[in-house]
Enzyme design. Structure first.
Site, PDB file in Angstrom:
ATOM      1  N   ARG A  15     -69.173  13.401   3.305  1.00  0.00           N
ATOM      2  CA  ARG A  15     -68.370  12.086   2.587  1.00  0.00           C
ATOM      3  C   ARG A  15     -69.379  10.898   2.857  1.00  0.00           C
ATOM      4  NH1 ARG A  15     -62.821  11.666   5.287  1.00  0.00           N
ATOM      5  NH2 ARG A  15     -63.814  12.890   6.856  1.00  0.00           N
ATOM      6  N   GLU A  16     -70.447  10.893   2.374  1.00  0.00           N
ATOM      7  CA  GLU A  16     -71.509   9.859   2.418  1.00  0.00           C
ATOM      8  C   GLU A  16     -70.970   8.823   1.726  1.00  0.00           C
ATOM      9  OE1 GLU A  16     -72.408  12.919   2.180  1.00  0.00           O
ATOM     10  OE2 GLU A  16     -74.151  13.563   3.075  1.00  0.00           O
ATOM     11  N   GLY A 398     -39.052   6.683   1.889  1.00  0.00           N
ATOM     12  CA  GLY A 398     -39.588   7.947   2.993  1.00  0.00           C
ATOM     13  C   GLY A 398     -40.429   7.310   3.993  1.00  0.00           C
ATOM     14  N   GLU A 450     -41.576   9.427   8.209  1.00  0.00           N
ATOM     15  CA  GLU A 450     -42.663  10.290   8.055  1.00  0.00           C
ATOM     16  C   GLU A 450     -44.029  10.267   8.871  1.00  0.00           C
ATOM     17  OE1 GLU A 450     -43.460  10.738   3.679  1.00  0.00           O
ATOM     18  OE2 GLU A 450     -41.028  10.652   3.321  1.00  0.00           O
ATOM     19  N   TRP A 527     -51.030  19.447  -6.312  1.00  0.00           N
ATOM     20  CA  TRP A 527     -51.931  18.841  -5.550  1.00  0.00           C
ATOM     21  C   TRP A 527     -52.711  19.770  -4.735  1.00  0.00           C
ATOM     22  CZ3 TRP A 527     -48.534  13.860  -4.249  1.00  0.00           C
ATOM     23  CH2 TRP A 527     -48.559  12.989  -5.191  1.00  0.00           C
ATOM     24  N   ASP A 565     -39.128  15.020  -3.366  1.00  0.00           N
ATOM     25  CA  ASP A 565     -39.855  14.096  -3.985  1.00  0.00           C
ATOM     26  C   ASP A 565     -40.715  14.823  -5.127  1.00  0.00           C
ATOM     27  OD1 ASP A 565     -39.511  11.694  -2.466  1.00  0.00           O
ATOM     28  OD2 ASP A 565     -40.867  12.238  -0.937  1.00  0.00           O
ATOM     29  N   HIS A 607     -37.714  11.628  -5.926  1.00  0.00           N
ATOM     30  CA  HIS A 607     -38.237  10.430  -6.326  1.00  0.00           C
ATOM     31  C   HIS A 607     -39.486  10.783  -6.997  1.00  0.00           C
ATOM     32  CE1 HIS A 607     -40.721   7.064  -5.439  1.00  0.00           C
ATOM     33  NE2 HIS A 607     -41.685   7.470  -5.116  1.00  0.00           N
ATOM     34  N   CYS A 609     -43.043   8.777  -9.278  1.00  0.00           N
ATOM     35  CA  CYS A 609     -43.710   7.661  -9.579  1.00  0.00           C
ATOM     36  C   CYS A 609     -44.746   8.023 -10.567  1.00  0.00           C
ATOM     37  CB  CYS A 609     -44.186   7.142  -8.314  1.00  0.00           C
ATOM     38  SG  CYS A 609     -44.886   8.241  -6.949  1.00  0.00           S
ATOM     39  N   HIS A 660     -47.570  -1.453  -4.021  1.00  0.00           N
ATOM     40  CA  HIS A 660     -49.000  -1.348  -3.929  1.00  0.00           C
ATOM     41  C   HIS A 660     -49.601  -2.538  -3.562  1.00  0.00           C
ATOM     42  CE1 HIS A 660     -48.077   2.533  -6.106  1.00  0.00           C
ATOM     43  NE2 HIS A 660     -48.964   3.056  -5.255  1.00  0.00           N
TER      44      HIS A 660
HETATM   45  N1  GLN Z   1     -41.327  10.184   0.299  1.00  0.00           N
HETATM   46  C1  GLN Z   1     -42.861  10.024   0.130  1.00  0.00           C
HETATM   47  C2  GLN Z   1     -43.348   8.687   1.056  1.00  0.00           C
HETATM   48  O1  GLN Z   1     -42.539   7.787   1.061  1.00  0.00           O
HETATM   49  C3  GLN Z   1     -43.255   9.731  -1.233  1.00  0.00           C
HETATM   50  C4  GLN Z   1     -44.612   9.348  -1.622  1.00  0.00           C
HETATM   51  C5  GLN Z   1     -45.082   9.517  -3.222  1.00  0.00           C
HETATM   52  O2  GLN Z   1     -43.980   9.214  -3.902  1.00  0.00           O
HETATM   53  N2  GLN Z   1     -46.042   9.745  -3.345  1.00  0.00           N
HETATM   54  O3  GLN Z   1     -44.451   8.554   1.417  1.00  0.00           O
HETATM   55 ZN    ZN Z   2     -43.785   7.413  -4.837  1.00  0.00          ZN
END
Ligand code: GLN
Ligand code: ZN
Length: 721
Positions: A15-16, A398, A450, A527, A565, A607, A609, A660
């Site tokens: 990971r240079e 979360g 979490e 993922w 999610d 959820h 995004c 963000h």
């Molecule tokens: N439950 C996750 C969190 O809060 C959802 C993350 C996501 O939507 N990428 O981190």
């Molecule tokens: Zn999200």
């Protein structure tokens, strides 16, 4: 037989890339060290190519993302210093980031802001093409424009032409010997007008003094005939992820003597190539064919060396470096050297990781297993009765801040330097703190935070049979940010309870409901690297059944709300819309399978995004959840419009805080979003929550922002009387 490869990871085995660039940001690496380090890293990359294949592109390296380099080259933005450059990537006014096609790589989106584009060849602060002569890598004009935003349709054709002209001028003045035109946007569903514009603009490549090879990947090109008629000398096509459509056309069209770069080695998945079958295919493709990869290799970890995988799995997989080797071996087979290839494919069909009872469970699923009863209208009454939540209930998504300490302790534990008991005690302490904070803030529905999770997919991968984690299989997801996609190789089942311990502990500390947090089947699949010996749909149902068992344990432990999610549901959709139905069919069913047998009073949340919620809203409704929270900062207007269109009868939390950014929003700012939304969403259905999980934020931001969020809900309730 010639061989070629492209898109080899820039990350480096150690990971240079990440270390150099983040070191520079932190002031620990000087500009000179950065530039010479990156140069050396690239030389090493190119050396790796040369070990296996005849040729490869030059100048593929970037300091952050090739799209931003291209935007700078054509003068869409200016950067006078490296700091300016990085400001465009991650500063206060950074470009928007979005997913690159249907992958988990995020690129920076150039924005024309509705104005007529003004391009101008500009000498960049950092020249990715320094010293490059052969197969110089440039992003194709079509891809650059299609993936940018704010370009009015009336400017499209003109801008395309101008970009082709500038690309040609650039190659000619630089004296490049050949161009590698990286142009995957050809796999999008282009309109008749766009094809016309492309034919016109790309005909200007005629003026190039050097040969141009145009590379497409990730799916089929609808009009391969057009590509083979352009004044280019070669065309690269993906023969792995094309649903057979490229191959079909190749058998019918005239390639006009052009080179076909046959993308036969998978750049997106880890499974070893069936080399002899592939060699046969190459033979069938006839004259003037070059063997190459079907998609850039940066979706894979750099190399298998050092990966911690089960022995049998090691014989089945190939990472980027081994994919280069496969390209070479196919060439070997065609030249009559088969020994090494035979050795390489020995393990590929040996089955392992099979769980007959899991297969049986999936094959005996009936239509009814995908249907929750009673229907929403009925069960919502029971839920209202049970939870007695106020109007505008408040919650979070979360995760809570993953502080330096949380990450340090988790790492100690993962390295075996901290006992299970000490680790559990630590996590319980963090959960207790988080519960107390939520209690003090006066939120309505709690989360446990979490803290025990590294990554929302890897965490579950470690707790399921049939999924391997790679230890050091890092892949860039954007900029310098890396993740380690797990490998789903066998039948999936829980090794035991996955999350119940932490959630139940959290619930034991409070009267307020605590949500059980799960990552949904589609996101786990999106993922990870997924097995291909059974349909992905079946893999999704296996994961869904594992989650179903977990949810059933939640109910037994007295946890009344579950959140599944699915942030990746949009991105995993096929590139071409005509293939959406097949995908959403199993994506939706797998979600429904997770929760179809919960009690009526158990409230199911999801959820998501992403930015284009509107276009998939009909499918989303089919998932039959009770409550959805969605990230919506980028396109609030769009989403609200979508709600006007359909009859959305579920509860929804439209993110009121863009997590963000470290900025703490005021009550008024958040209120504006709610008021707009309340024009189309009935107030009884509206939840108040942030955009997404808070793990990247600091408590110093989280607490005041959530305080404002609760204030907002109180204000809304007061105004309602
Ligand atoms: N439950 C996750 C969190 O809060 C959802 C993350 C996501 O939507 N990428 O981190
Ligand atoms: Zn999200």
């Amino acid at each position: 037989m010639k061989t070629y490869a492209y898109g080899f990871p820039r990350l480096g085995k150690q990971r240079e890339f990440k270390r150099l660039i983040e070191g520079y940001w932190a002031g620990k690496v000087s500009e000179e060290e950065l530039l010479s380090g990156i140069k050396k890293l690239n030389e090493k990359r190119e050396e790796t190519y040369r070990k296996f294949v005849d040729s490869h592109p030059q100048g593929e390296m970037t300091l952050y993302d090739p799209m931003v380099d291209t935007a700078l080259l054509f003068g869409v933005y200016t950067a006078e210093s490296l700091n300016d450059y990085f400001n465009l990537c991650r500063g206060k006014n950074a470009l928007e980031m979005t997913k690159w096609f249907n992958t988990n790589y995020h690129y920076l989106v150039p924005d024309f802001g509705g104005k007529k584009p003004q391009f101008k060849l500009t000498k960049p602060v950092w020249d990715r093409h320094e010293g490059a002569k052969e197969n110089v890598h440039v992003i194709g004009p079509l891809t650059f424009l299609k993936l940018s935003k704010g370009l009015k349709p009336e400017y499209f054709a003109g801008a395309l032409k101008e970009l082709v002209e500038l690309t040609v001028e650039y190659a000619n003045t630089k004296g490049f010997k050949s161009l590698h035109l990286d142009d995957p946007a050809f796999v999008l569903e282009l309109s008749g007008e766009e094809w016309k514009a492309v034919e016109e603009a790309y005909s200007l490549f005629e003026k190039s003094n050097c040969p141009v090879n145009l590379f497409t990947y990730y799916d089929s090109v609808d009009r391969l005939d057009v590509l083979f008629n352009l004044p280019v000398s070669g065309v690269g096509v993906d023969l792995v992820h094309d649903r057979g459509e490229n191959l079909k056309q190749l058998k019918e069209i005239d390639r006009n003597g052009k080179t076909l770069f046959a993308g036969v080695v998978d750049g997106r998945n880890v499974w070893r190539n069936d080399l002899f079958k592939t060699a046969e295919l190459i033979r069938e493709l006839g004259e003037n064919v070059v063997i190459t990869n079907g998609a850039p290799l940066f979706h894979l970890p750099v190399s298998l060396s050092g990966a911690t995988l089960p022995e049998e799995l090691l014989q089945k997989v190939a990472f980027a470096e081994e994919k280069l080797k496969e390209i070479k071996l196919i060439g070997d087979i065609l030249s009559g050297r088969t020994e090494e290839a035979e050795e390489w494919v020995k393990g590929i069909n040996v089955p392992f990781g099979e769980l007959p009872h899991v297969r049986e469970r999936v094959s005996s699923l009936k239509d009814d297993d995908f249907v929750r009863k009673p229907e929403y209208r009925e069960r919502v009454k029971v839920q209202k009765e049970k939870f007695k939540l106020p109007l505008f209930p408040t919650t979070t998504i979360g995760s809570f801040p993953q502080t330096e300490e949380v990450r340090r302790i988790r790492l100690l534990y993962r390295k075996g330097k901290l006992s299970q008991e000490d680790y559990d005690t630590f996590i319980r302490g963090e959960i207790a703190k988080a519960i107390q904070i939520q209690e003090d803030l006066g939120l309505d529905v709690f989360v446990h935070g979490e803290f025990e999770r590294t990554d929302m997919v890897e965490f579950f991968a470690e707790k399921m049979k049939g999924i391997a984690t790679t230890g050091n299989g890092w892949v860039i997801s954007y900029g310098t940010r890396c993740y380690r996609p797990p490998i789903i190789y066998g039948d999936v089942e829980r090794k035991g309870q996955m999350t119940v311990k932490e959630i139940a502990f959290a619930q034991s500390l409070t009267e307020k409901p605590v949500k059980g947090m799960l990552t949904g089947p589609v996101t786990i699949i999106a993922w990870s690297y997924v097995r291909e010996d059974i349909p992905t749909e079946e893999v999704a149902y296996q994961i869904a059944l594992a989650l179903k068992d977990e949810i059933s344990d939640y109910e037994k432990a007295g946890i009344g709300i579950v959140q599944i999610d699915e942030p990746a549901i949009r991105e995993r959709a096929p590139i071409k819309r005509r293939n959406w139905k097949g995908y959403f069919d199993w994506a939706v069913k797998s979600f429904r399978l997770c929760h179809s047998s919960v009690k009526p009073e158990t409230q199911v949340h999801t959820h998501m995004c992403y930015s284009e919620f509107g276009e998939i809203i009909d499918y989303i409704l089919e998932m039959d959840f009770d409550v959805i929270s969605i990230e919506a900062t980028r396109s609030k207007g769009d989403i609200i419009e979508a709600f006007e269109r359909v009859n959305f009868d579920r509860q929804i939390g439209l993110g009121v805080w863009d997590i963000h950014s470290p900025y703490v929003p005021t009550v008024e700012e958040m209120k504006e979003i709610v008021e707009r939304a309340l024009r189309v969403i009935p107030k009884e259905n509206f939840w108040v929550n942030p955009d997404c999980g808070l793990k990247t934020r600091r408590w110093e931001e989280v607490i005041p922002a959530l305080r404002n969020l609760v204030k907002l809900a109180e204000e809304l309730r007061r105004e309602d009387g």
